[in-house]
Design an enzyme around this catalytic site. Sequence first.
Site, short mmCIF file in Angstrom:
data_model
loop_
_atom_site.label_atom_id
_atom_site.label_comp_id
_atom_site.label_asym_id
_atom_site.label_seq_id
_atom_site.Cartn_x
_atom_site.Cartn_y
_atom_site.Cartn_z
N GLU A 124 0.86 -1.18 0.00
CA GLU A 124 0.00 0.00 0.00
C GLU A 124 0.89 1.23 0.00
O GLU A 124 1.95 1.21 0.62
CB GLU A 124 -0.86 0.03 1.29
CG GLU A 124 -1.64 -1.24 1.50
CD GLU A 124 -2.35 -1.28 2.86
OE1 GLU A 124 -2.34 -0.27 3.59
OE2 GLU A 124 -2.93 -2.33 3.17
N LYS A 126 2.35 4.55 1.34
CA LYS A 126 2.33 5.13 2.69
C LYS A 126 1.86 6.57 2.56
O LYS A 126 2.59 7.44 2.08
CB LYS A 126 3.73 5.07 3.32
CG LYS A 126 3.70 5.51 4.78
CD LYS A 126 4.96 5.09 5.50
CE LYS A 126 4.84 5.31 7.00
NZ LYS A 126 4.53 6.70 7.37
N ASP A 128 0.80 10.27 3.37
CA ASP A 128 1.39 11.25 4.27
C ASP A 128 0.31 12.19 4.79
O ASP A 128 0.15 13.31 4.31
CB ASP A 128 2.49 12.02 3.53
CG ASP A 128 3.41 12.73 4.50
OD1 ASP A 128 3.27 12.52 5.71
OD2 ASP A 128 4.26 13.50 4.03
N TYR A 236 -8.86 7.75 3.65
CA TYR A 236 -8.60 6.47 3.01
C TYR A 236 -8.52 5.40 4.10
O TYR A 236 -7.69 5.52 5.00
CB TYR A 236 -7.24 6.47 2.29
CG TYR A 236 -7.20 7.28 1.02
CD1 TYR A 236 -7.68 6.74 -0.17
CD2 TYR A 236 -6.67 8.56 0.99
CE1 TYR A 236 -7.62 7.46 -1.35
CE2 TYR A 236 -6.61 9.29 -0.19
CZ TYR A 236 -7.09 8.73 -1.36
OH TYR A 236 -7.03 9.44 -2.52
N LYS A 326 10.75 3.35 2.92
CA LYS A 326 10.66 4.78 2.63
C LYS A 326 11.43 5.15 1.36
O LYS A 326 12.49 4.60 1.09
CB LYS A 326 11.24 5.58 3.79
CG LYS A 326 10.67 5.20 5.15
CD LYS A 326 9.43 5.96 5.45
CE LYS A 326 9.82 7.34 5.91
NZ LYS A 326 8.73 8.02 6.58
N CYS A 420 29.09 40.53 9.07
CA CYS A 420 28.98 39.20 9.67
C CYS A 420 27.91 39.21 10.76
O CYS A 420 27.94 40.08 11.64
CB CYS A 420 30.33 38.80 10.26
SG CYS A 420 30.23 37.33 11.29
N CYS A 423 29.97 38.75 14.33
CA CYS A 423 30.89 39.73 14.90
C CYS A 423 30.69 41.14 14.36
O CYS A 423 31.28 42.09 14.86
CB CYS A 423 32.34 39.29 14.70
SG CYS A 423 32.84 39.34 12.97
N CYS A 438 33.57 36.06 6.38
CA CYS A 438 33.97 36.96 7.44
C CYS A 438 35.46 36.67 7.67
O CYS A 438 35.84 35.53 7.91
CB CYS A 438 33.16 36.65 8.70
SG CYS A 438 33.87 37.38 10.18
N CYS A 443 36.32 35.88 15.18
CA CYS A 443 34.85 35.92 15.12
C CYS A 443 34.27 34.77 15.96
O CYS A 443 34.63 33.61 15.76
CB CYS A 443 34.42 35.79 13.67
SG CYS A 443 32.67 35.43 13.45
S1 IVH Z 1 -0.70 0.53 8.78
C1 IVH Z 1 0.47 -1.61 12.36
N1 IVH Z 1 -0.95 1.45 6.35
O1 IVH Z 1 2.08 5.21 8.91
C2 IVH Z 1 0.19 -0.88 11.12
N2 IVH Z 1 -0.10 2.90 8.03
O2 IVH Z 1 4.12 4.37 11.08
C3 IVH Z 1 0.15 0.58 11.32
N3 IVH Z 1 0.40 5.16 7.23
O3 IVH Z 1 0.67 6.43 11.82
C4 IVH Z 1 -0.48 1.36 10.29
N4 IVH Z 1 -0.21 4.84 5.13
O4 IVH Z 1 -0.24 7.32 9.70
C5 IVH Z 1 -0.57 1.72 7.61
N5 IVH Z 1 -1.22 2.15 4.16
C6 IVH Z 1 -0.87 2.40 5.41
C7 IVH Z 1 -0.40 3.68 5.80
C8 IVH Z 1 -0.01 3.88 7.12
C9 IVH Z 1 0.26 5.72 6.03
C10 IVH Z 1 0.93 5.85 8.42
C11 IVH Z 1 0.00 5.96 9.57
C12 IVH Z 1 0.74 5.51 10.80
C13 IVH Z 1 2.14 5.40 10.30
C14 IVH Z 1 2.77 4.18 10.91
#
Ligand code: IVH
Length: 678
Positions: A124, A126, A128, A236, A326, A420, A423, A438, A443
Site C-alpha cells: 500500500e 504510505k 502522508d 482512506y 521509505k 557578519c 561579529c 567573514c 569571530c
Molecule cells: S498501517 C500496524 N498502512 O504510517 C500498522 N499505516 O508508522 C500501522 N500510514 O501512523 C499502520 N499509510 O499514519 C498503515 N497504508 C498504510 C499507511 C499507514 C500511512 C501511516 C500511519 C501511521 C504510520 C505508521
Amino acid sequence: MDNVIDDMSIPSQAIISELEKLRRQIEHHNRLYYVQDQPSISDAEYDRLFDRLLEIEREFPELIVPDSPSQRVGAEPSKKFEPATHRVPMLSLQKVTSPEEFLEFDRRVREGLETSEEVVYITEPKLDGLAVELVYREGIFTEGSTRGDGNTGENITPNLRTIRTIPLRLLDSTADQYPLLEVRGEVVMHRSAFEHLNRELREGDKPMLANPRNGAAGSLRQLDPSITASRPLVFYAYAISDTDIKDLDSQSKAISLLKNEGFQINELIKEVRGTSAIEKEFADLDGIRQTLDYDIDGLVVKVNSFADQNILGQISRAPRWAVAWKFAAEQATTILEGVEFQTGRTGVVTPVAKLAPVFVGGANVSNATLHNEDELFRLDVHIGDTVTIQRAGDVIPDVVSVDKEMRPKGAKRVTFPKVCPSCGQTITRAAGEAAFRCLNTSCPAQLEGQLFHFASKGGFDIEGLGGKLAAQLIAKGLVTSSADLFRLTKEQLLPLELMADKRAENLLAAIDHSRSTELPRAVYALGIIGVGESVARLLAQELGSMEVLEKVAIEILEGIDGVGPVIACNIREFFDNDSNAEMLRRMREAGVLFPDYTGSGSVAHLAGKKFVITGTLSKPRRYFKNLVEDNGGKVAGSLSKKTDYLLCGADPGSKLDKARKLGVEVIDENRLQRLLDG
Ligand code: IVH
C-alpha cells in the site's frame, strides 16, 4: 385549559419514511460524488434533497440522529478535545530505506513463519496525512479519534463527521454482524485541493498552510468543526483493528470488506507474492509518485494472512509483519518563515531558510540551506514564500524552488547582509567565489564552529562537547582557540549552564583521553578547508607526522595523489598562519601528543582492494573501515561484481547471500589480519 399538545409537532409516518429515504439518497450521492468520483445527479438536484432534509429536521428536531447527513456540518465548537483511548493500540511501522534492509525484513518474516516459500504481502502507498480511528457501533459511526501516543488520542468525532468520504452508516452491514467495527486509515488533503485552499487563504490575507499534511492535521484539529467542514479532506481506510471477525482472515479481505461498506480505498493497493515483485512495486511507485494528487513517502508492505500476522506478533510499538519502505530523496512544500545568516567555522556566511516544520525524507525539517548569494538571487526568495525543499539521505535539506504564484502580497525580498551576523565585521566576496566570508579570525561564530568540528567524532572525539557548550565556552571567554580546551579546569566549567559535577568530570576525562588522538584524526580536526577525513588520512599516511606536515613544501603536497593544488595551497596557508602555529604550540604545551602515524604507510597490503563490511564484528565498523583504508583498501556500502572481499561478522543478513551469488570472497576478522600481515 387549552390543548397543550401542538398537533403540528408530531411527525407522521409519511414524514419519517421520507426523511429516511432522503438520508439514504443523500449518502448514496455523497458516495458517488466523493468516493467513486461519478456523480449521477446535478448539484441543484442534490441541494434540493439536502434542503428538504434540513426543512424536515428543523420542524422535527427530535428526529435528528447522529448519522444524518446534516450532522456533517452541524456541531457546536468545543473548548478542547477529550481524550479517547484506543481499545487496540495504534502501532507504528518499522522502517527500511534500502533493498538490503527490505530483504532482511522478509528474511525475518520467513524465519518467524518457518518457511522458505515466498510470502504473500499486501503493498500500500504510505499516505502522508494523519492516522485516525473510526468506531462504528451497530453500523453507525459513533466516535473517531487521532492516533495520539498510540494508546490514547483525541476525540475529534464532530470534525471527522464533516469528511464526506467517511460513511456515517455502514452500507452492507447488519448490526449483528458488526456490533463493533473499528476502522483505521489516513486523513489526507489532496494536493490540488491544498493549492486551491492556499490560494483562497492568501487572497483573504489569512495565514497559509505549509503543506498538504499540515493542512490535513491543522484542519482536523480545529475546535470549530465548521472550519473542518470547509476544508477539503479525504479519508482512506486501510485497516480493521479487530482481526477476529468471522471469515476475515487476511488484509486483502479486510480491504474488500471496507470497500463494500462504502469506504474509500486507495487505488494502488496490491497483493504481491515474493520480494522481487515488491522491489518492482517500490520502484514503480517511486516513479509515479510525483504524478499523484496526494503525498506519499514510501511503500507499506504487510503480511497478508492474519494467522501469519498473529504468529509474528510485535516488537515494542511496531508489528513484525509490516514495514514501511521509505523513498530515499524526498521533496515537500512548506512555508519560508524567515532567513537566518550563519557564519560557519571557515568564515563562510550561509543563508539558512527557517521553515514551517515539514516531514520530509523520514525526518521533521525546519531548516534548509539556501547556499549563497547567487542562489538567493536565482530563487528570488521572499519571506512567506511557498518553497519546495528536498532532503536526500543525511545531507542538509535544501530549497529547490519557490512558487512565485503563491507569494503573499507585500512579501519582503531577502537580501544578503553586508556584515557578519556574529561579529559585525564587513564581509567580502572574493572574485570567482560564490561565498561571502567573514575574515575576522576571532569571530565568535567561526570559533564555535571550529571547536565543534575539532571535538567531533571524526576529530578529537570529545564526547559531551556539542554546539551549545562550545558557544558558552566562547561567550565566557574560557576558550579563544581549540588549544584552550586542554587547559580547562573543573572550577571554570562548574558555573556554566547545565554543568553538574559529574558532567564536568566526564568532559575533562574525555578531553584528557583525547590528548593521544591518532594523527589522521588530529589532522582532520584542524579544520583546514578541503581536508576531510580521507584527505587527512592520506596526509598522515604519506607524511607520517604532524611535524613533517607543518613544514612540508607545497610541491610535495601537490604530488600526493588525491590532494591537488587547491588543497595543497590551503594546507600551506594554514600552517604558515601565525595564530595557527601558536595554537599548535599551545596544544603541545598542554600535552597533546600528535603521535606519529603507525599505519603501514607505503606498504599498502590492501592497495586497490574493494571491501564491503557486514554483520557484527568485535569492534565498531568504523574501526575496520579505517583499518582497510589505512592499508590502501577501499570500503563501499553495497556489493557489486567489483567487490574483492566481504568482511563478514555475526548475523550477516542478506549481504552474505548476495556475495555468494556474485562469487565475492567472504572473509572473517582473522583472515583480514592475515591479509594485513602480508
Ligand atoms: S498501517 C500496524 N498502512 O504510517 C500498522 N499505516 O508508522 C500501522 N500510514 O501512523 C499502520 N499509510 O499514519 C498503515 N497504508 C498504510 C499507511 C499507514 C500511512 C501511516 C500511519 C501511521 C504510520 C505508521
